[in-house]
Scaffold this active site. Structure first.
Site, PDB file in Angstrom:
ATOM      1  N   MET A  27       0.815  -1.120   0.044  1.00 47.47           N
ATOM      2  CA  MET A  27       0.060  -0.018  -0.012  1.00 47.47           C
ATOM      3  C   MET A  27       0.883   1.303   0.017  1.00 47.47           C
ATOM      4  SD  MET A  27      -3.484  -0.798   2.173  1.00 47.47           S
ATOM      5  CE  MET A  27      -2.743  -0.789   3.782  1.00 47.47           C
ATOM      6  N   ALA A  29       3.989   3.903   1.067  1.00 49.51           N
ATOM      7  CA  ALA A  29       4.801   4.277   2.275  1.00 49.51           C
ATOM      8  C   ALA A  29       5.802   3.443   2.730  1.00 49.51           C
ATOM      9  CB  ALA A  29       4.016   4.466   3.431  1.00 49.51           C
ATOM     10  N   HIS A  34       9.449  -3.767   3.314  1.00 49.95           N
ATOM     11  CA  HIS A  34       8.850  -3.983   2.234  1.00 49.95           C
ATOM     12  C   HIS A  34       9.944  -4.351   1.035  1.00 49.95           C
ATOM     13  CE1 HIS A  34       5.583  -0.959   3.476  1.00 49.95           C
ATOM     14  NE2 HIS A  34       4.863  -1.923   3.151  1.00 49.95           N
TER      15      HIS A  34
END
Ligand code: AMP
Length: 276
Positions: A27, A29, A34
């Protein structure tokens, strides 16, 4: 890349070369958690697609959709440091065209009384968008973090049940030095809350150690709940579940155990989990 025809052209070209494709849904940010997923994807497939889509359908009206950090340009610049072949960042209108009227409603691991008990619409929002992303990208593998453990189980089940031909690969949780799991939502924490936040992982680790040493699960968890509340959190749950099925578990012999926690510090809701 923002539109489906362009995505389809690129994917068709890769497939014509028989390149394998990994998808990392996010999503945005982006943080080091990540990035670790993207790196894992790059080791497992020829081509890496990172999707960045802040999915409105998995947020309840009172949740943080409006405040969620939107920093696409910074996200893309972070991805230049790791192998990323394509950033798929569709608009809300591309994902949910006017008149959109279909939802995937997962059962099984999506109905075990953990996140689903506190965020009733969350997993149908996740399952719908993940099904769409899998169908759009038709990846050979998709990488998801253990940080969102119940979600990992839900999407694994989804890929299997809908014959999506995508293998879900899990990646370990990346943490700050003090144990706090990296999360886009950590940015919401005040200085004081940030100081208290590592208690969650400390309590999870202590509970896991006690249970592994033979401590009675219920008593260990009761002490853990008290410690979390004592640090200023409003606790949603701290539970021991079967690591595969997420069924409640009350003794070690019943199977591999995962401890899962969700708690709120001020307005910020944090989740975490560890293996026993
Ligand atoms: P999100 O952008 O929060 O939807 O997360 C996208 C993916 O990153 C999900 O598969 C998450 O489980 C994973 N993820 C989030 N935080 C972490 C972390 N600290 N370590 C590893 N993976 C993470």
């Amino acid at each position: 890349m923002h539109n489906l025809p362009a995505l389809n052209r690129t994917l068709a070209l890769w497939r014509s070369h028989r390149d394998t494709i990994a998808l990392v849904p996010t999503m945005g940010a982006l943080h080091a958690g990540h990035i670790s997923l993207v790196k894992l994807a790059g080791r497992r497939a020829d081509r890496v697609v990172v999707s960045i889509f802040l999915n409105p359908t998995q947020f309840a009206p009172h949740e943080d959709f409006t405040n969620y950090p939107r920093i696409l340009r910074r996200d893309i610049s972070q991805l230049t440091a790791v192998k990323t072949d394509l950033v798929w960042s569709p608009s809300v209108e591309t994902m949910y065209r006017s008149g959109f009227a279909t939802r995937v409603v997962p059962e099984g691991p999506a109905m075990v009384g953990l996140e689903d008990a506190f965020r009733p619409h969350f997993f149908s929002g996740v399952a719908t968008v993940v099904a769409k992303l899998f169908i759009q990208c038709r990846p050979d593998i998709a990488v998801f973090g253990e940080k969102d453990y119940q979600q990992l189980k839900v999407v694994t089940q989804l890929a299997r049940d809908l014959d999506l031909n995508t293998r879900v690969v899990s990646a370990p949780t990346i943490r700050e030095r003090d144990g706090l799991a990296l999360s886009s939502r950590n940015a919401y924490l005040s200085t004081q809350e940030r100081t208290a936040a590592p208690v969650l992982y400390r309590v999870l680790s202590d509970c896991a150690r006690s249970i592994a040493a033979g401590g009675p699960i219920n008593r260990v968890l009761e002490d853990g709940r008290a410690a979390i509340a004592g640090a200023g959190f409003a606790l949603d749950y701290l539970e021991a579940r079967h690591a595969d099925t997420l069924a409640p578990i009350s003794a070690r012999r019943e199977g591999p155990i995962r401890l899962l926690v969700a708690a709120r510090l001020g307005k910020t809701r944090l989740i975490d989990n560890v293996a026993v």
